[in-house]
Design a protein around this motif. Structure first.
Motif, PDB file in Angstrom:
ATOM      1  N   MET A   7      36.642  16.626 -18.629  1.00 40.35           N
ATOM      2  CA  MET A   7      37.179  15.831 -17.524  1.00 40.35           C
ATOM      3  C   MET A   7      36.691  14.402 -17.716  1.00 40.35           C
ATOM      4  SD  MET A   7      38.906  15.540 -14.690  1.00 40.35           S
ATOM      5  CE  MET A   7      39.045  17.076 -13.822  1.00 40.35           C
ATOM      6  N   ILE A   8      37.646  13.465 -17.816  1.00 40.43           N
ATOM      7  CA  ILE A   8      37.308  12.053 -17.982  1.00 40.43           C
ATOM      8  C   ILE A   8      37.699  11.321 -16.702  1.00 40.43           C
ATOM      9  CG2 ILE A   8      37.667   9.955 -19.319  1.00 40.43           C
ATOM     10  CD1 ILE A   8      38.453  11.731 -21.679  1.00 40.43           C
ATOM     11  N   TYR A   9      36.727  10.671 -16.093  1.00 44.58           N
ATOM     12  CA  TYR A   9      36.948   9.879 -14.888  1.00 44.58           C
ATOM     13  C   TYR A   9      37.084   8.422 -15.324  1.00 44.58           C
ATOM     14  CZ  TYR A   9      35.228  14.082 -12.577  1.00 44.58           C
ATOM     15  OH  TYR A   9      35.056  15.381 -12.149  1.00 44.58           O
ATOM     16  N   PHE A  10      38.331   7.982 -15.545  1.00 46.75           N
ATOM     17  CA  PHE A  10      38.558   6.611 -15.998  1.00 46.75           C
ATOM     18  C   PHE A  10      38.240   5.603 -14.900  1.00 46.75           C
ATOM     19  CE2 PHE A  10      41.227   8.988 -18.982  1.00 46.75           C
ATOM     20  CZ  PHE A  10      40.794   8.450 -20.172  1.00 46.75           C
ATOM     21  N   ASP A  11      38.581   5.912 -13.679  1.00 49.24           N
ATOM     22  CA  ASP A  11      38.221   5.110 -12.509  1.00 49.24           C
ATOM     23  C   ASP A  11      38.445   5.976 -11.280  1.00 49.24           C
ATOM     24  OD1 ASP A  11      41.034   4.884 -11.827  1.00 49.24           O
ATOM     25  OD2 ASP A  11      41.170   3.189 -13.194  1.00 49.24           O
ATOM     26  N   GLN A  12      38.327   5.379 -10.094  1.00 53.43           N
ATOM     27  CA  GLN A  12      38.443   6.162  -8.864  1.00 53.43           C
ATOM     28  C   GLN A  12      39.803   6.838  -8.716  1.00 53.43           C
ATOM     29  OE1 GLN A  12      37.480   3.374  -5.762  1.00 53.43           O
ATOM     30  NE2 GLN A  12      35.325   3.945  -5.796  1.00 53.43           N
ATOM     31  N   ASP A  13      40.849   6.193  -9.209  1.00 52.52           N
ATOM     32  CA  ASP A  13      42.197   6.715  -9.032  1.00 52.52           C
ATOM     33  C   ASP A  13      42.743   7.458 -10.235  1.00 52.52           C
ATOM     34  OD1 ASP A  13      42.278   5.524  -6.486  1.00 52.52           O
ATOM     35  OD2 ASP A  13      42.912   3.618  -7.364  1.00 52.52           O
ATOM     36  N   ARG A  14      42.044   7.414 -11.340  1.00 50.56           N
ATOM     37  CA  ARG A  14      42.589   8.009 -12.564  1.00 50.56           C
ATOM     38  C   ARG A  14      41.559   8.886 -13.259  1.00 50.56           C
ATOM     39  NH1 ARG A  14      43.534   5.065 -17.953  1.00 50.56           N
ATOM     40  NH2 ARG A  14      44.513   6.704 -19.152  1.00 50.56           N
ATOM     41  N   LYS A  15      41.906  10.150 -13.370  1.00 50.05           N
ATOM     42  CA  LYS A  15      41.084  11.072 -14.142  1.00 50.05           C
ATOM     43  C   LYS A  15      42.016  11.998 -14.912  1.00 50.05           C
ATOM     44  CE  LYS A  15      40.457  14.239 -10.296  1.00 50.05           C
ATOM     45  NZ  LYS A  15      39.510  14.872  -9.403  1.00 50.05           N
ATOM     46  N   ARG A  16      41.508  12.498 -16.028  1.00 47.20           N
ATOM     47  CA  ARG A  16      42.314  13.396 -16.857  1.00 47.20           C
ATOM     48  C   ARG A  16      41.472  14.585 -17.278  1.00 47.20           C
ATOM     49  NH1 ARG A  16      45.769  10.360 -21.293  1.00 47.20           N
ATOM     50  NH2 ARG A  16      46.699  12.428 -21.420  1.00 47.20           N
ATOM     51  N   MET A  17      42.118  15.747 -17.262  1.00 45.88           N
ATOM     52  CA  MET A  17      41.458  16.986 -17.658  1.00 45.88           C
ATOM     53  C   MET A  17      42.088  17.488 -18.944  1.00 45.88           C
ATOM     54  SD  MET A  17      39.246  19.296 -16.921  1.00 45.88           S
ATOM     55  CE  MET A  17      38.837  20.965 -17.340  1.00 45.88           C
ATOM     56  N   PHE A  18      41.256  17.879 -19.882  1.00 44.02           N
ATOM     57  CA  PHE A  18      41.700  18.457 -21.140  1.00 44.02           C
ATOM     58  C   PHE A  18      41.038  19.821 -21.286  1.00 44.02           C
ATOM     59  CE2 PHE A  18      41.818  13.912 -21.575  1.00 44.02           C
ATOM     60  CZ  PHE A  18      43.049  13.677 -22.170  1.00 44.02           C
ATOM     61  N   GLU A  19      41.785  20.748 -21.824  1.00 46.71           N
ATOM     62  CA  GLU A  19      41.228  22.061 -22.112  1.00 46.71           C
ATOM     63  C   GLU A  19      41.776  22.512 -23.452  1.00 46.71           C
ATOM     64  OE1 GLU A  19      40.256  25.904 -19.518  1.00 46.71           O
ATOM     65  OE2 GLU A  19      42.401  25.544 -19.760  1.00 46.71           O
ATOM     66  N   GLY A  20      40.900  23.061 -24.273  1.00 48.47           N
ATOM     67  CA  GLY A  20      41.357  23.485 -25.591  1.00 48.47           C
ATOM     68  C   GLY A  20      40.420  24.493 -26.198  1.00 48.47           C
TER      69      GLY A  20
END
Length: 130
Positions: free
Chosen positions: A39-52
């Protein structure tokens, strides 16, 4: 004779469907057990989850590189004079006084340790700008 043929093919079809369904269930279960998340929290409004999938010997640094390639964002790092990682850049960040702090299963990880820490199935890696 015609009814026996129909019944035969119905039984064959049902058998194949059951075998397929059981195989899908087994494969789904085993692949789920062999994954890790980032889970990458780029900023308060943008985060991305990766699973592999977790590959044998995979490190935290490998996970970041694979996620950057899959997620189409920039990933880079700078080395100190001893060849250890001193800073990480994800998607053109950080800037100013911020830096990326990494956590493995909620425990902080120092940047120099990124290429040495092995990832296991079920791990959750978090990256936060701090």
């Amino acid at each position: 004779m015609e009814n026996k043929t129909k019944i035969f093919w119905i039984i064959v079809g049902l058998s194949l469907a059951l075998i397929y369904a059981d195989n899908v269930r087994l494969n789904f279960g085993s692949s789920q057990a062999q994954t890790a998340g980032l889970m990458i929290y780029f900023d308060q409004d943008r985060k991305r989850m990766f699973e592999g999938p977790v590959i044998d010997g995979m490190t935290l640094l490998d996970t970041l590189a694979a996620s950057a390639a899959a997620g189409n964002f920039d990933f880079d790092f700078a080395l100190d004079e001893n060849g250890k990682i001193k800073s990480v850049v994800l998607d053109g960040r950080p800037g100013g006084n911020q830096h990326w702090q990494f956590y493995l299963n909620k425990k902080p990880v120092a940047n120099p340790d990124l290429p040495e820490i092995r990832i296991r199935a079920g791990d959750l890696i978090e990256a936060k700008l701090e």
